[in-house]
Design a protein around this motif. Structure first.
Motif, PDB file in Angstrom:
ATOM      1  N   ALA A 186       0.834  -1.209   0.000  1.00  9.23           N
ATOM      2  CA  ALA A 186       0.000   0.000   0.000  1.00  9.23           C
ATOM      3  C   ALA A 186       0.868   1.258   0.000  1.00  9.23           C
ATOM      4  O   ALA A 186       0.592   2.212  -0.732  1.00  9.23           O
ATOM      5  CB  ALA A 186      -0.937  -0.016   1.208  1.00  9.23           C
ATOM      6  N   ARG A 187       1.927   1.246   0.803  1.00 11.84           N
ATOM      7  CA  ARG A 187       2.821   2.413   0.855  1.00 11.84           C
ATOM      8  C   ARG A 187       3.526   2.641  -0.477  1.00 11.84           C
ATOM      9  O   ARG A 187       3.878   3.758  -0.822  1.00 11.84           O
ATOM     10  CB  ARG A 187       3.848   2.259   1.981  1.00 11.84           C
ATOM     11  CG  ARG A 187       3.267   2.543   3.357  1.00 11.84           C
ATOM     12  CD  ARG A 187       4.332   2.955   4.365  1.00 11.84           C
ATOM     13  NE  ARG A 187       5.317   1.895   4.566  1.00 11.84           N
ATOM     14  CZ  ARG A 187       5.185   0.914   5.457  1.00 11.84           C
ATOM     15  NH1 ARG A 187       4.097   0.834   6.195  1.00 11.84           N
ATOM     16  NH2 ARG A 187       6.128   0.003   5.595  1.00 11.84           N
ATOM     17  N   LEU A 188       3.730   1.558  -1.221  1.00 15.13           N
ATOM     18  CA  LEU A 188       4.348   1.682  -2.541  1.00 15.13           C
ATOM     19  C   LEU A 188       3.325   2.113  -3.602  1.00 15.13           C
ATOM     20  O   LEU A 188       3.651   2.200  -4.785  1.00 15.13           O
ATOM     21  CB  LEU A 188       4.992   0.352  -2.957  1.00 15.13           C
ATOM     22  CG  LEU A 188       6.259  -0.028  -2.181  1.00 15.13           C
ATOM     23  CD1 LEU A 188       6.643  -1.477  -2.450  1.00 15.13           C
ATOM     24  CD2 LEU A 188       7.413   0.897  -2.543  1.00 15.13           C
ATOM     25  N   GLY A 189       2.094   2.345  -3.159  1.00 17.65           N
ATOM     26  CA  GLY A 189       1.096   2.895  -4.082  1.00 17.65           C
ATOM     27  C   GLY A 189       0.174   1.866  -4.716  1.00 17.65           C
ATOM     28  O   GLY A 189      -0.560   2.195  -5.645  1.00 17.65           O
ATOM     29  N   GLN A 212      -5.482 -13.644   7.503  1.00 16.63           N
ATOM     30  CA  GLN A 212      -4.803 -12.370   7.768  1.00 16.63           C
ATOM     31  C   GLN A 212      -5.039 -11.373   6.626  1.00 16.63           C
ATOM     32  O   GLN A 212      -5.148 -10.173   6.856  1.00 16.63           O
ATOM     33  CB  GLN A 212      -3.298 -12.606   7.975  1.00 16.63           C
ATOM     34  CG  GLN A 212      -3.007 -13.338   9.278  1.00 16.63           C
ATOM     35  CD  GLN A 212      -1.518 -13.635   9.474  1.00 16.63           C
ATOM     36  OE1 GLN A 212      -0.729 -13.530   8.548  1.00 16.63           O
ATOM     37  NE2 GLN A 212      -1.154 -14.010  10.684  1.00 16.63           N
ATOM     38  N   THR A 213      -5.113 -11.904   5.406  1.00 12.68           N
ATOM     39  CA  THR A 213      -5.389 -11.054   4.244  1.00 12.68           C
ATOM     40  C   THR A 213      -6.781 -10.434   4.367  1.00 12.68           C
ATOM     41  O   THR A 213      -6.964  -9.226   4.149  1.00 12.68           O
ATOM     42  CB  THR A 213      -5.306 -11.885   2.947  1.00 12.68           C
ATOM     43  OG1 THR A 213      -3.976 -12.394   2.818  1.00 12.68           O
ATOM     44  CG2 THR A 213      -5.650 -11.050   1.726  1.00 12.68           C
ATOM     45  N   GLU A 214      -7.765 -11.267   4.754  1.00 13.25           N
ATOM     46  CA  GLU A 214      -9.135 -10.771   4.906  1.00 13.25           C
ATOM     47  C   GLU A 214      -9.232  -9.725   6.014  1.00 13.25           C
ATOM     48  O   GLU A 214      -9.933  -8.712   5.877  1.00 13.25           O
ATOM     49  CB  GLU A 214     -10.088 -11.944   5.179  1.00 13.25           C
ATOM     50  CG  GLU A 214     -10.358 -12.781   3.927  1.00 13.25           C
ATOM     51  CD  GLU A 214     -10.944 -14.161   4.221  1.00 13.25           C
ATOM     52  OE1 GLU A 214     -11.183 -14.472   5.418  1.00 13.25           O
ATOM     53  OE2 GLU A 214     -11.152 -14.921   3.254  1.00 13.25           O
ATOM     54  N   GLU A 215      -8.495  -9.954   7.118  1.00  5.91           N
ATOM     55  CA  GLU A 215      -8.505  -8.991   8.236  1.00  5.91           C
ATOM     56  C   GLU A 215      -7.915  -7.658   7.800  1.00  5.91           C
ATOM     57  O   GLU A 215      -8.450  -6.589   8.102  1.00  5.91           O
ATOM     58  CB  GLU A 215      -7.734  -9.559   9.437  1.00  5.91           C
ATOM     59  CG  GLU A 215      -8.499 -10.658  10.166  1.00  5.91           C
ATOM     60  CD  GLU A 215      -7.601 -11.468  11.114  1.00  5.91           C
ATOM     61  OE1 GLU A 215      -6.400 -11.121  11.263  1.00  5.91           O
ATOM     62  OE2 GLU A 215      -8.104 -12.454  11.697  1.00  5.91           O
ATOM     63  N   TRP A 216      -6.793  -7.724   7.077  1.00  7.00           N
ATOM     64  CA  TRP A 216      -6.138  -6.488   6.617  1.00  7.00           C
ATOM     65  C   TRP A 216      -7.060  -5.755   5.641  1.00  7.00           C
ATOM     66  O   TRP A 216      -7.228  -4.533   5.700  1.00  7.00           O
ATOM     67  CB  TRP A 216      -4.802  -6.815   5.945  1.00  7.00           C
ATOM     68  CG  TRP A 216      -3.966  -5.608   5.644  1.00  7.00           C
ATOM     69  CD1 TRP A 216      -3.005  -5.041   6.437  1.00  7.00           C
ATOM     70  CD2 TRP A 216      -4.013  -4.803   4.435  1.00  7.00           C
ATOM     71  NE1 TRP A 216      -2.450  -3.953   5.810  1.00  7.00           N
ATOM     72  CE2 TRP A 216      -3.058  -3.772   4.588  1.00  7.00           C
ATOM     73  CE3 TRP A 216      -4.775  -4.854   3.273  1.00  7.00           C
ATOM     74  CZ2 TRP A 216      -2.817  -2.805   3.606  1.00  7.00           C
ATOM     75  CZ3 TRP A 216      -4.557  -3.890   2.286  1.00  7.00           C
ATOM     76  CH2 TRP A 216      -3.595  -2.884   2.452  1.00  7.00           C
ATOM     77  N   SER A 217      -7.669  -6.506   4.746  1.00  7.72           N
ATOM     78  CA  SER A 217      -8.551  -5.925   3.730  1.00  7.72           C
ATOM     79  C   SER A 217      -9.724  -5.197   4.382  1.00  7.72           C
ATOM     80  O   SER A 217     -10.108  -4.097   3.963  1.00  7.72           O
ATOM     81  CB  SER A 217      -9.044  -7.029   2.800  1.00  7.72           C
ATOM     82  OG  SER A 217      -9.901  -6.499   1.820  1.00  7.72           O
ATOM     83  N   ASP A 222     -10.053   1.013   1.100  1.00  9.57           N
ATOM     84  CA  ASP A 222      -9.682   1.720  -0.139  1.00  9.57           C
ATOM     85  C   ASP A 222      -8.817   0.884  -1.071  1.00  9.57           C
ATOM     86  O   ASP A 222      -8.622   1.253  -2.231  1.00  9.57           O
ATOM     87  CB  ASP A 222      -8.920   3.020   0.189  1.00  9.57           C
ATOM     88  CG  ASP A 222      -9.827   4.014   0.911  1.00  9.57           C
ATOM     89  OD1 ASP A 222     -11.065   3.818   0.855  1.00  9.57           O
ATOM     90  OD2 ASP A 222      -9.296   4.956   1.532  1.00  9.57           O
ATOM     91  N   THR A 223      -8.239  -0.194  -0.540  1.00  8.17           N
ATOM     92  CA  THR A 223      -7.365  -1.028  -1.368  1.00  8.17           C
ATOM     93  C   THR A 223      -8.082  -2.328  -1.706  1.00  8.17           C
ATOM     94  O   THR A 223      -8.594  -3.002  -0.813  1.00  8.17           O
ATOM     95  CB  THR A 223      -6.053  -1.348  -0.606  1.00  8.17           C
ATOM     96  OG1 THR A 223      -5.479  -0.123  -0.155  1.00  8.17           O
ATOM     97  CG2 THR A 223      -5.052  -2.061  -1.504  1.00  8.17           C
ATOM     98  N   GLU A 224      -8.106  -2.667  -2.981  1.00  9.82           N
ATOM     99  CA  GLU A 224      -8.742  -3.920  -3.382  1.00  9.82           C
ATOM    100  C   GLU A 224      -7.752  -5.060  -3.166  1.00  9.82           C
ATOM    101  O   GLU A 224      -6.637  -5.030  -3.680  1.00  9.82           O
ATOM    102  CB  GLU A 224      -9.143  -3.861  -4.857  1.00  9.82           C
ATOM    103  CG  GLU A 224      -9.945  -5.083  -5.271  1.00  9.82           C
ATOM    104  CD  GLU A 224     -10.078  -5.209  -6.791  1.00  9.82           C
ATOM    105  OE1 GLU A 224      -9.996  -6.350  -7.290  1.00  9.82           O
ATOM    106  OE2 GLU A 224     -10.235  -4.171  -7.465  1.00  9.82           O
ATOM    107  N   VAL A 225      -8.152  -6.057  -2.386  1.00 12.56           N
ATOM    108  CA  VAL A 225      -7.262  -7.186  -2.088  1.00 12.56           C
ATOM    109  C   VAL A 225      -7.985  -8.487  -2.415  1.00 12.56           C
ATOM    110  O   VAL A 225      -9.137  -8.682  -2.026  1.00 12.56           O
ATOM    111  CB  VAL A 225      -6.854  -7.205  -0.593  1.00 12.56           C
ATOM    112  CG1 VAL A 225      -5.817  -8.289  -0.340  1.00 12.56           C
ATOM    113  CG2 VAL A 225      -6.304  -5.856  -0.166  1.00 12.56           C
ATOM    114  N   ARG A 226      -7.294  -9.361  -3.137  1.00 15.84           N
ATOM    115  CA  ARG A 226      -7.856 -10.678  -3.439  1.00 15.84           C
ATOM    116  C   ARG A 226      -6.869 -11.752  -2.990  1.00 15.84           C
ATOM    117  O   ARG A 226      -5.669 -11.513  -2.936  1.00 15.84           O
ATOM    118  CB  ARG A 226      -8.096 -10.828  -4.942  1.00 15.84           C
ATOM    119  CG  ARG A 226      -9.069  -9.812  -5.488  1.00 15.84           C
ATOM    120  CD  ARG A 226      -9.321 -10.043  -6.964  1.00 15.84           C
ATOM    121  NE  ARG A 226     -10.051  -8.918  -7.552  1.00 15.84           N
ATOM    122  CZ  ARG A 226     -10.526  -8.889  -8.785  1.00 15.84           C
ATOM    123  NH1 ARG A 226     -10.341  -9.944  -9.583  1.00 15.84           N
ATOM    124  NH2 ARG A 226     -11.165  -7.841  -9.241  1.00 15.84           N
ATOM    125  N   SER A 227      -7.396 -12.931  -2.721  1.00 21.98           N
ATOM    126  CA  SER A 227      -6.560 -14.080  -2.347  1.00 21.98           C
ATOM    127  C   SER A 227      -6.541 -15.088  -3.485  1.00 21.98           C
ATOM    128  O   SER A 227      -7.603 -15.443  -4.011  1.00 21.98           O
ATOM    129  CB  SER A 227      -7.108 -14.760  -1.088  1.00 21.98           C
ATOM    130  OG  SER A 227      -6.886 -13.963   0.055  1.00 21.98           O
TER     131      SER A 227
END
Length: 311
Positions: A186-189, A212-217, A222-227
């Motif tokens: 995320a910090r890298l944009g 952990q991915t779901e918790e962070w998401s 604002d960030t789209e995250v998929r597993s």
């Protein structure tokens, strides 16, 4: 009369996850179906049945005098460098006249990179790759060489495939962990991230990566995250294990010794150089060491680091 080819012994990590252990056992059965002329057996170093020693005993009962062992592992960490060779040395003492060669871990082989790419495509479902940052998540190890192998896989996955970036994280024992890896993306944009588990089969650790991915998401809407899914028992994986078997049988063994802590003094790890390798207990997958393992590993001294492969 044709002489029987050396048998194939597949060595796995072991997992407390029954589905993961069954996936390994299924995979070994599939290898046997693919090469019916070859005696094939598989066992685990810890945590799940059958133990490696039982798999060797099964081969011996089938009249096997010579086998090639292939570690079903993506990177060469403590298991592949120490535990398996030490366990095999013990089996050799237990079964006089038995000889074996030892293959190398699967590594970031191009065939596996193709499967990883497929897993990413499945998760992306048509999204433009140039907008996507991949977070490749490895098992994690106290061995810097093993962690570096995950970084190498990430770099090879990035090369020529058009993703914005491929970053690395680890689910245990090494930094950055999954949330820190996602923070870094995320910090890298990164606006769109796919978390890709660098694991062969389902299990407690890949499940933890997804959780952990779901918790962070959830905390970063604002960030789209998929597993993405694990590699799984793909034809490429079957082919690669047989390729590693053929290498071992031919004696074409190229273990990664260049940055191995048991050979080279790496900063902070100087005490490991020349350390004898022996089997050892591991904490549970959940980080505690509350349960004894189902079978003992025995702490026998087997001489120096087992890179020589001379048996």
């Amino acid at each position: 009369m044709t002489t029987q080819p050396p048998a194939l012994l597949v060595a796995g990590h072991g997992t407390r996850d029954e589905a993961g252990a069954e996936a390994f056992r299924d995979f070994v059965r599939e290898l046997g179906r693919r090469r019916p002329e070859l005696p094939v057996a598989g066992g685990f170093i810890e945590l799940s049945p059958p133990p490696l020693g039982e798999a060797v005993a099964e081969l011996v009962e089938r009249g096997v005098r010579k086998f090639a062992a292939v570690p079903l592992m993506l990177v060469s960490a403590g298991h592949a460098k120490g535990d398996i060779p030490a366990a095999l040395a013990r089996e050799k003492e237990r079964h006089p006249g038995l000889t074996y060669t030892y293959g190398r871990p699967l590594g970031p082989h191009p065939a596996l990179l193709r499967v990883l790419e497929r897993r990413l495509d499945e998760a992306l479902a048509g999204t433009d790759r140039s907008d996507v940052t991949v977070l490749l998540v490895g098992r994690g190890s106290t061995d810097p060489d093993a962690n570096a192998e995950v970084c190498k896989a990430a770099r090879l996955l990035w090369e020529g495939r058009g993703f914005a970036a491929v970053e690395t994280a680890f689910v245990s024992l090494a930094a950055p962990d999954v949330p820190s890896g996602l923070d870094r993306c995320a910090r890298l944009g990164a606006r769109r991230i796919v978390v890709l588990p660098y694991f062969l089969f389902t299990g407690i650790l890949p499940d933890r990566v997804r959780r952990q991915t779901e918790e962070w998401s959830a905390a970063h809407p604002d960030t789209e995250v998929r597993s993405a899914d694990v590699i799984g028992p793909e034809p490429e994986l079957l082919d690669l294990v047989l390729e590693r078997y053929e290498e071992a049988v031919r004696g074409d063994l190229r273990m990664n010794c260049d940055s191995c802590v048991y050979r080279i003094a790496l900063p902070g790890f100087e005490d490991k150089v020349g350390l004898p390798q022996q089997p050892h207990f591991h904490p549970d997958d959940d980080g505690s060491d509350s349960h004894g393992h189902g079978h003992g590993h025995g702490h026998h001294h087997h001489g120096g680091h087992t890179h020589s492969h001379a048996h």
